[in-house]
Motif scaffolding. Structure first.
Motif, short mmCIF file in Angstrom:
data_model
loop_
_atom_site.label_atom_id
_atom_site.label_comp_id
_atom_site.label_asym_id
_atom_site.label_seq_id
_atom_site.Cartn_x
_atom_site.Cartn_y
_atom_site.Cartn_z
N GLY A 224 3.76 11.32 -0.88
CA GLY A 224 3.14 10.86 -2.58
C GLY A 224 2.94 12.95 -3.22
N ILE A 225 2.47 13.80 -2.24
CA ILE A 225 2.02 14.32 -2.73
C ILE A 225 3.13 16.06 -2.39
CG2 ILE A 225 0.81 16.81 -2.14
CD1 ILE A 225 -1.48 14.80 -1.96
N ALA A 226 3.81 15.57 -1.24
CA ALA A 226 4.96 16.42 -1.67
C ALA A 226 5.80 16.14 -2.78
CB ALA A 226 5.32 15.97 0.41
N MET A 227 5.55 14.93 -2.98
CA MET A 227 7.22 14.85 -3.86
C MET A 227 6.68 15.44 -5.46
SD MET A 227 7.61 10.62 -3.38
CE MET A 227 8.90 10.49 -4.78
N VAL A 228 5.56 15.81 -5.56
CA VAL A 228 4.77 16.13 -6.44
C VAL A 228 5.20 17.45 -6.61
CG1 VAL A 228 2.86 16.26 -7.91
CG2 VAL A 228 2.88 14.37 -7.11
N LEU A 229 5.17 18.76 -5.65
CA LEU A 229 5.44 19.47 -5.16
C LEU A 229 6.51 19.92 -5.26
CD1 LEU A 229 2.68 20.43 -2.22
CD2 LEU A 229 2.41 21.06 -5.25
N LEU A 230 7.39 19.33 -4.89
CA LEU A 230 8.83 19.69 -5.23
C LEU A 230 9.64 19.30 -6.43
CD1 LEU A 230 9.48 17.41 -1.97
CD2 LEU A 230 10.85 20.22 -2.51
N PRO A 231 10.96 20.47 -7.04
CA PRO A 231 11.04 20.04 -8.59
C PRO A 231 11.63 18.17 -8.80
CG PRO A 231 12.31 21.68 -6.55
CD PRO A 231 10.97 21.23 -6.19
N ILE B 90 0.63 -1.36 0.14
CA ILE B 90 -0.20 0.24 0.03
C ILE B 90 0.85 1.23 0.43
CG2 ILE B 90 -1.33 1.81 1.39
CD1 ILE B 90 -3.05 -0.55 1.92
N PHE B 91 1.88 1.13 0.55
CA PHE B 91 2.25 2.14 1.04
C PHE B 91 3.68 2.57 0.30
CE2 PHE B 91 6.22 4.67 2.70
CZ PHE B 91 6.11 5.88 3.27
N VAL B 92 4.61 1.75 -1.10
CA VAL B 92 5.12 1.58 -2.13
C VAL B 92 3.97 2.45 -3.29
CG1 VAL B 92 6.37 0.85 -3.64
CG2 VAL B 92 7.35 1.20 -1.24
N SER B 93 2.76 1.73 -2.96
CA SER B 93 2.42 1.82 -4.62
C SER B 93 1.55 2.92 -5.03
CB SER B 93 0.96 0.47 -4.85
OG SER B 93 0.19 0.17 -3.70
N LEU B 94 0.78 3.29 -3.42
CA LEU B 94 0.63 4.64 -3.26
C LEU B 94 1.21 6.20 -3.93
CD1 LEU B 94 -2.24 5.28 -0.21
CD2 LEU B 94 -2.32 5.67 -2.98
N ILE B 95 2.84 5.99 -3.32
CA ILE B 95 3.71 6.90 -3.17
C ILE B 95 4.16 7.10 -4.61
CG2 ILE B 95 5.97 7.72 -2.89
CD1 ILE B 95 5.49 7.04 -0.28
N SER B 96 4.37 5.50 -5.37
CA SER B 96 4.55 6.00 -7.07
C SER B 96 3.60 6.15 -7.59
CB SER B 96 5.07 4.22 -6.93
OG SER B 96 4.46 3.28 -7.51
N GLY B 97 2.35 5.89 -7.02
CA GLY B 97 1.20 6.05 -7.85
C GLY B 97 0.76 7.30 -8.09
N ILE B 98 1.22 8.26 -7.00
CA ILE B 98 0.78 10.10 -6.74
C ILE B 98 1.88 10.39 -7.83
CG2 ILE B 98 0.79 11.64 -5.53
CD1 ILE B 98 -0.91 10.04 -3.35
N ALA B 99 3.14 9.97 -6.91
CA ALA B 99 4.57 10.98 -7.29
C ALA B 99 4.51 10.63 -8.73
CB ALA B 99 5.70 9.76 -7.23
N SER B 100 3.67 9.46 -9.78
CA SER B 100 4.10 9.82 -11.19
C SER B 100 3.01 10.75 -11.91
CB SER B 100 3.48 8.30 -11.71
OG SER B 100 2.18 7.64 -11.49
#
Ligand code: ASP
Length: 424
Positions: free
Chosen positions: A173-180, A57-67
């Motif tokens: 994941g959201i924080a990852m999307v927001l960062l350059p 759950i943890f890894v797939s959600l982060i990679s899903g959102i970050a993509s």
């Protein structure tokens, strides 16, 4: 020959032989042998799946959102997912309410059984009642408080707290999307690598599935054989739930998939069968998540960008089978106790069953405590649960299969809307 057989056949054979073993073992008096030497293999299989559920759950959600490279796309997909989840759940509850009002299974329930079952299950009921009481005393906002973990390690250590893990993963994941990009590219690659490793582990574990389901079903039949009499008294109730659940699996979801995704019902059901069978054998949609994800991505060709996001959330908040069953159980109990419910009360049941589906964890019997809350919301006696506990396990197996089918359906519909499914 066994090696070359597709996994789905191996699982089916495992289930069949497990049931045959269970019946024979009970007839020949091998109950203890089965419990001591066969059941542990089933528990090991279940533990393997549970073990991988939180990291997945943890890894797939982060990679899903970050993509998803922009936040507005994320919120669009998020809102769409939630709306479809709620709509399908409301439909499932309506099916339950309609069916139970047509069949009226409570009216044929023998009076003496009512007293007998209440005595028999009074102890296990007492625990559940006190948990439900605590939940009821908390304000409505407590639901939100429960979602935000104070300690992420602690949250990850409890499979019934998946909503908390999801919360942390979404924020991460959201924080990852927001960062350059240059700041997060290393973490992104690390998470993607981790994702591949977890998928490989699932592959390895699934090789054990046929033996795991054999052991789980053999043990279940042995445990259950003593309670055969219960099925007779509760036959009509049992049948009503089974009809409702089969209606959802065989007609409702295939129809949605046909209309909104353009996949033929037969293909859809075949693609999901392994996940449904594992759900059926384990009674846990959280434990089944690895298999559901694999089938949805490999067989229904839903892009991982969608399945990574929609499925883990569905496991915790979308339980159509559970809510259909709760509606039937509540009205059945009202009938047995001779309580007439008004239309307004039926609506309250609909609303609380919807909330219960969001609040129940995807573990065996996860919804029983929430059922007490559904009952008390319309003034029905929680003692009524004692009437149905005896046959709950097989129904739990079936409703879990419905729950994972519902999640997969919504994932496919959302993916179709985003052009992220390849069903040509
Ligand atoms: N066992 C169900 C699931 O995991 C929850 C329940 O209905 O009790 O989806």
């Amino acid at each position: 020959m066994w090696k070359k057989l597709p996994l789905i056949w191996k699982i089916l054979i495992g289930m069949f032989l497990g049931m045959v073993w269970g019946v024979l073992a009970h007839a020949l008096g091998w109950d203890k042998f089965t419990t001591d030497w066969i059941k542990p293999w089933g528990v090991i299989f279940l533990n393997m799946l549970k073990l991988i559920a939180v990291p997945l759950i943890f890894v797939s959600l982060i990679s899903g959102i970050a993509s998803l490279t922009d936040i507005s796309k994320l919120s669009k997909i998020g809102v769409k997912t939630l709306v479809i989840y709620v709509l399908t759940t409301v439909f499932a509850i309506t099916v339950g309410l309609a069916l139970v009002n047509i069949v009226k299974p409570g009216n044929t329930f023998p009076e003496e059984k009512k007293i007998e079952y209440q005595q028999k299950f009074s102890e296990s009921l007492a625990n559940k009642k006190s948990v439900a009481e605590q939940k009821k005393q908390q304000s409505l906002l407590h639901f939100l408080v429960d979602m935000v973990p104070e300690n992420v390690v602690k949250a990850s250590s409890d499979n019934s707290k998946m909503l908390q893990v999801i919360f942390f993963a979404i924020v991460f994941g959201i924080a990852m999307v927001l960062l350059p990009d240059e700041k997060v590219s290393t973490v992104k690659r690390f998470i993607d690598g981790l994702n591949d490793i977890i998928l490989k582990i699932i592959d390895i574990f699934m090789g054990f599935a046929p033996y795991g389901v054999f052991a789980l079903l053999a043990a279940l039949i042995v445990d259950f054989s003593a309670d055969i009499a219960l099925f007779k008294a509760l036959g009509l109730y049992f049948l009503t739930v089974v009809i409702g659940l089969f209606f959802l699996i065989l007609f409702f979801y295939p129809m949605l998939i046909r209309i909104f995704v353009g996949i033929k019902p037969g293909k859809f059901l075949k693609a999901l069968l392994p996940a449904q069978l594992v759900a059926f054998s384990t009674s846990s949609s959280a434990a089944t998540l690895p298999v559901t994800k694999k089938q949805v991505e490999n067989e229904l060709h839903v892009h991982s960008e969608i399945s990574n996001f929609v499925l883990p959330i569905g496991v915790t908040i979308n339980m159509d089978g559970t809510s259909c069953y709760q509606a039937i159980a509540a009205i059945f109990i009202a009938e047995v106790f001779g309580i007439d419910l008004t239309l307004g009360q039926m609506l309250i049941i609909l609303l609380t069953a919807l909330l219960a589906s969001i609040g129940s964890p995807g573990v065996p019997g996860g919804s029983i405590v929430m059922l007490i809350i559904v009952l008390t919301s319309v003034g029905l006696p929680p003692e009524g649960i004692a009437l149905i506990l005896g046959v709950d396990r097989p129904l739990d197996m079936l409703r879990t299969a419905v729950n994972v089918t519902g999640d997969s359906t919504v994932a496919s519909i959302v993916a179709k809307g985003e052009g992220l499914i390849n069903n040509t």
